[in-house]
Scaffold this active site. Structure first.
Site, PDB file in Angstrom:
ATOM      1  CG  ASP A   1      -1.972   1.131   1.134  1.00  0.00           C
ATOM      2  OD1 ASP A   1      -2.379   1.500   0.023  1.00  0.00           O
ATOM      3  OD2 ASP A   1      -2.352   1.648   2.190  1.00  0.00           O
TER       4      ASP A   1
ATOM      5  CB  CYS B   1     -18.668  -5.011 -14.154  1.00  0.00           C
ATOM      6  SG  CYS B   1     -17.406  -4.761 -12.898  1.00  0.00           S
TER       7      CYS B   1
ATOM      8  CB  CYS C   1     -23.817  -4.785 -12.590  1.00  0.00           C
ATOM      9  SG  CYS C   1     -24.108  -4.345 -10.859  1.00  0.00           S
TER      10      CYS C   1
ATOM     11  CB  CYS D   1     -20.977   6.951  -5.420  1.00  0.00           C
ATOM     12  SG  CYS D   1     -19.809   8.187  -4.799  1.00  0.00           S
TER      13      CYS D   1
ATOM     14  CB  CYS E   1     -13.848   9.395  -3.066  1.00  0.00           C
ATOM     15  SG  CYS E   1     -13.829   7.802  -2.215  1.00  0.00           S
TER      16      CYS E   1
ATOM     17  CB  CYS F   1     -18.809   1.954  -4.394  1.00  0.00           C
ATOM     18  SG  CYS F   1     -17.101   1.947  -3.802  1.00  0.00           S
TER      19      CYS F   1
ATOM     20  CB  CYS G   1     -20.011  -5.370  -5.456  1.00  0.00           C
ATOM     21  SG  CYS G   1     -19.362  -6.427  -6.779  1.00  0.00           S
TER      22      CYS G   1
END
Length: 353
Positions: free
Chosen positions: A135, A189, A192, A199, A215, A245, A249
């Site tokens: 990260d 995806c 979709c 969001c 965001c 978000c 899913c």
């Protein structure tokens, strides 16, 4: 492990023994469009205050840009799949919502420790040079994970796994070894758009594009200073990150929570912290509450700023007094957020009269 097995298979077995549920290998040049897409994103200013994304762009754009000797990238993932609905606290206005990934142990420490163990095993079995990343380094983990077959970058730009949904912490090992690569994962995806529609701040200008400046994860974690007024009501009671978000899913239906690393089991005090308690935090109190958590890196001021905005959205008159104690706070962003929140609560109270 039987030494007759192929080395790559033994490597994967060792990775899984260390807690990684996802494993794949990509050639160092397997994601050639990464640098181009990164440059377009930076040129649009969509990275906001994350200046380091721009200053490290040349190294971030490709593995070889960071380390010319790299030949293979080992991409790995640990699961933090939640057992409860991440959206369950949406209407609990007097508590703060913390993103699922930050409710347990600090993934930086946990994933890096496992990566270092795997790196030692790798060098012992096949001497090589290598580097491990989690990260904080200029590494584009998501495109590399897609190239290594772990999953695909969904329309929300996060990785999606068929086995683990949207809940993977990613790590990478760069090595000089020429390892057999996996096939890249194709996008699943389809038509979709649930993540885009969910969001609350409209942070997706188009599928597969994120404007970080809009965001809530960026605003509550990376952004310094006052949060723009246009996003405050949409923040609701989110005080660190946002799962919306990811949570909607459909692929998360298949995420096996039994694969979650136990180090990421939520700490009770981080599941639904009371806003009144957060508003009362000083530096020492903040460090005590968030020790061992990734939240600790934002510091007391940003957390209390976020909690003040959530308090303003709560509609609860009981939070006015804790807010009043912050209007002269040494941090200008905290003081301003407290003043805004008091005004918001007063406005709501007046409208109810």
């Amino acid at each position: 492990m039987d030494g007759k097995l192929p080395f790559r298979e033994r490597l994967e077995t060792e990775a899984r023994a260390l807690g990684f549920v996802a494993f794949g290998v990509a050639r160092a040049d397997a994601a050639p469009r990464t640098a181009e897409r990164l440059r377009a994103w930076l040129d649009a200013g969509a990275h906001g205050d994350m200046i380091w994304m721009e200053t490290t762009a040349d190294r971030r754009g490709s593995p070889a840009g960071l380390w010319p000797e790299v030949r293979s990238v080992i991409s790995l993932g640990m699961s933090y799949a939640p057992t409860i609905d991440p959206l369950a606290l949406t209407d609990e206005k007097e508590v703060g919502r913390i993103s699922v990934y930050a409710q347990g142990g600090d993934y930086h420490d946990i994933v890096k420790k496992a990566l270092k163990h795997l790196a030692r095993w790798l060098v012992a079995g096949s001497p090589c040079a290598l580097k491990v990343f989690v990260d904080t380094a200029p590494v584009m983990e998501k495109p590399l994970a897609e190239a290594a077959g772990l999953g695909w970058q969904g329309k929300h730009t996060n990785l999606v796994s068929r086995a683990d949904g949207s809940w993977l912490f990613l790590g990478a090992i760069y090595t000089t070894l020429e390892l057999e690569p996996d096939s890249p994962h194709s996008a699943r995806c389809g038509s979709c758009s649930r993540c885009l529609d969910a969001c609350p701040t409209g942070a997706f200008p188009a599928p597969f594009q994120l404007d970080a400046r809009r965001c809530i994860s960026y605003l509550t974690i990376e952004h310094k200073g006052p949060i723009p007024h246009e996003f405050r009501e949409a923040m609701g009671n989110r005080i660190y990150g946002c799962d919306d978000c990811l949570a909607v899913c459909p692929w998360n239906r298949f995420a096996d929570t039994a694969r979650r690393n136990q180090a990421f089991v939520p700490r009770a005090e981080l599941v639904a912290p009371a806003l009144a308690d957060l508003l009362a935090l000083d530096d020492a109190g903040f460090r005590q509450v968030f020790a061992g958590s990734p939240i600790k890196r934002i510091g007391r001021d940003r957390m209390v700023r976020n909690a003040a905005i959530a308090a303003g959205n709560s509609g609860s008159g009981t939070l006015v007094e804790p807010l009043r104690k912050l209007v002269d706070d040494a941090d200008p962003a905290v003081a301003e957020a407290a003043q805004w929140a008091i005004g918001k609560l007063t406005e709501i109270r007046s409208s109810r009269a």
